[in-house]
Each structure stands twice: as structure tokens, then as C-alpha cells.
Design an enzyme around this catalytic site. Sequence first.
Site, PDB file in Angstrom:
ATOM      1  N   LYS A 295      14.221  -1.720  -7.373  1.00 47.30           N
ATOM      2  CA  LYS A 295      14.777  -1.007  -6.214  1.00 47.30           C
ATOM      3  C   LYS A 295      15.086  -2.008  -5.098  1.00 47.30           C
ATOM      4  CE  LYS A 295      12.413   1.417  -3.149  1.00 47.30           C
ATOM      5  NZ  LYS A 295      12.883   0.873  -1.850  1.00 47.30           N
TER       6      LYS A 295
ATOM      7  N   GLN B 205      15.367  -8.550  -2.833  1.00 43.26           N
ATOM      8  CA  GLN B 205      14.029  -9.160  -2.720  1.00 43.26           C
ATOM      9  C   GLN B 205      13.669  -9.881  -4.014  1.00 43.26           C
ATOM     10  OE1 GLN B 205      10.331  -7.406  -0.907  1.00 43.26           O
ATOM     11  NE2 GLN B 205       9.900  -6.788  -2.997  1.00 43.26           N
TER      12      GLN B 205
ATOM     13  N   GLY C 257       0.807  -1.221   0.000  1.00 42.08           N
ATOM     14  CA  GLY C 257       0.000   0.000   0.000  1.00 42.08           C
ATOM     15  C   GLY C 257       0.837   1.265   0.000  1.00 42.08           C
TER      16      GLY C 257
ATOM     17  N   HIS D 130       4.682   2.101  -7.830  1.00 39.56           N
ATOM     18  CA  HIS D 130       3.645   1.052  -7.927  1.00 39.56           C
ATOM     19  C   HIS D 130       2.849   1.222  -9.224  1.00 39.56           C
ATOM     20  CE1 HIS D 130       4.025   1.383  -3.389  1.00 39.56           C
ATOM     21  NE2 HIS D 130       4.288   0.116  -3.606  1.00 39.56           N
TER      22      HIS D 130
HETATM   23  O1  PAF Z   1       8.021  -4.967  -1.899  1.00 38.02           O
HETATM   24  C1  PAF Z   1       7.020  -4.985  -1.142  1.00 38.02           C
HETATM   25  O2  PAF Z   1       6.221  -4.055  -1.109  1.00 38.02           O
HETATM   26  C2  PAF Z   1       6.812  -6.187  -0.221  1.00 38.02           C
HETATM   27  O3  PAF Z   1       8.023  -6.683   0.225  1.00 38.02           O
HETATM   28  C3  PAF Z   1       5.957  -7.281  -0.867  1.00 38.02           C
HETATM   29  C4  PAF Z   1       6.629  -7.876  -2.090  1.00 38.02           C
HETATM   30  C5  PAF Z   1       4.594  -6.711  -1.250  1.00 38.02           C
HETATM   31  C6  PAF Z   1       5.730  -8.413   0.133  1.00 38.02           C
HETATM   32  O4  PAF Z   1       5.115  -7.961   1.292  1.00 38.02           O
END
Ligand code: PAF
Length: 282
Positions: A149, A153, A31, A37
Amino acid sequence: MKNFDQPHDMREWSRLQSASHFSIGFVPTMGALHDGHKRLIEVAQQDCDRVIVSIFVNALQFNNSQDYEKYPRLIDADIQICKEIGVDALYTPSHATVYPPGFETHITPGATAAPMEGVFREGHFGGVATVVNKLLNATLPDRAYFGTKDFQQLAVIKRMVIDFDLNVAVVPVATVRQPDGLALSSRNTRLTAQQRDVACVIYRGLEAARTAYLQGEQSSAELMSITKDIYGSCPEARVEYVEIFDSTTLCTLQNISKRNAVMAVAVWFGDIRLIDNIEFTA
Ligand code: PAF
């Protein structure tokens, strides 16, 4: 726009879309939606017939409870944004839905999760991998979109998708930046005006290293010291790490002559921690 908060309902909708031969793109978020996003959603919309966005602030990936509590929550504004830009379905499960009483199974990522963020945010990637796995199971997408970024991850998720034979393509999307170079992040909203003014030093440090690399410098130690010197000249910035590593294996590189390398950094401004990275392409 459909809005689901139960995995069963979300999955049923996705199955119907797939049965009608619509491809599904998925953008997981926590969010506080910003232009970064929106870019992920835009790329997903270009690629896929249907786009699902999830909004879930995942307690499991916060190693600091204050950071979790202070994480911006703007659900009404987020829903509005998703409607305006034509998202097909929103998935907004509660904490109790994702982690009901008795929940006890966690994913433990391996070597990819160990350096950098893994050193300073213990358990973080376990939380990310666990929730992304659950979100993928609820949304059943053909493609899932992640920003570069959060480079580490992305690497952890790509590894999980391979290791667990998940039937989804992981699509990286380039970082969106402010005109002064600051990478968009939901955490930027917590910077004071003064911190915001100087936070562009993060990208300046990365760019200086890349410029030196393009001019022939290949020693990681030299490149890292160029970046650290720039951060050292900004009294508001406290550096946590500056690392150079192989973009695929995430192994540290002493010299970046023949391999695709990335420099990643984590820098604190007051109690706000920002990360960023830049690629050096050989
Ligand atoms: O990158 C993010 O915003 C979070 O790490 C994700 C991938 C939504 C997992 O909670």
C-alpha cells in the site's frame, strides 16, 4: 512474548537467535495494528523461525504535527494482538530512546523519494528511512516485511538497503482490503461513518483505470482522467494526486504499453489523508 525497549537488549536477543541458527523476520509498525499488519506478521511467520514486531510512532516522518498527535495509539490492544498471534518479540522504544538529546544524523533519500508523497509530505521519507535504518540496526533481521500500500515507501527502503549495503531482504506484502476495496490503514479508524461509507471510491477509481488498461487504453493521461472523474463524483473526496509511474524507477510514464506501471493516489476525506495504488502488469 519478549518485550524490549532498548536497542542494546533487542540486538542481544536477536544475536542469540541468529547464533542458534534461527532466521529472523521483522515487521516495523507504528501500532494501531489491523489485519494488514497481521498479514505482514503471518507472512513473516511462514518465512522465518522468529518474528519481531516494532511499535513506534515516528515523529520524524510526520510533516504535520496534528497528524502526529492524532495518530491512533493503542499500545495495550497491540500488545494483546501480538501475544495472541504468536509474535516472538516486541520492540517498543520511546521517542527519547530512538532520538536522544544530541541526535543529529538523518538519512536523505534521493530521486525515489522525490515525486508524489515527496512533493506533498516534505521530509517524510527522510524520517522513514532514518527510523527504519535504526530499527533494522536494533533488530538485526534476515528479512523485513513492508506492505505494498505504501508503494513509494517500499521503493525508498529497497533503495536504502542497496545503497547502505544492509544485510536484510526487503519483502513486499500485498495490500489487504475491506470487502468494498478500501485498503486497510490505521488512519481509517479516524474516518466518520459517512466518510468510511464513501472512502471505497479510492479503490473504485483505481480499478476503473485498470479495467480500461486491460481493455486496451495505454495513455496515462486518459487513465488518470478516468480515475479523477470518479473521484470528482464523490463530494467528500479531495484528490491530492493521481500519478502513473514505472514500478521500479518511479519515473512518470506517458504511455504504459511496454513497462510495468503503477497508478498511485492520495485522497483526503476531511482532515484524513489516505493513499492507495494499483499495478498494471504489462
Ligand atoms: O509504514 C509504517 O508504518 C512506517 O512508515 C514504518 C515503516 C513503521 C516506519 O515508521
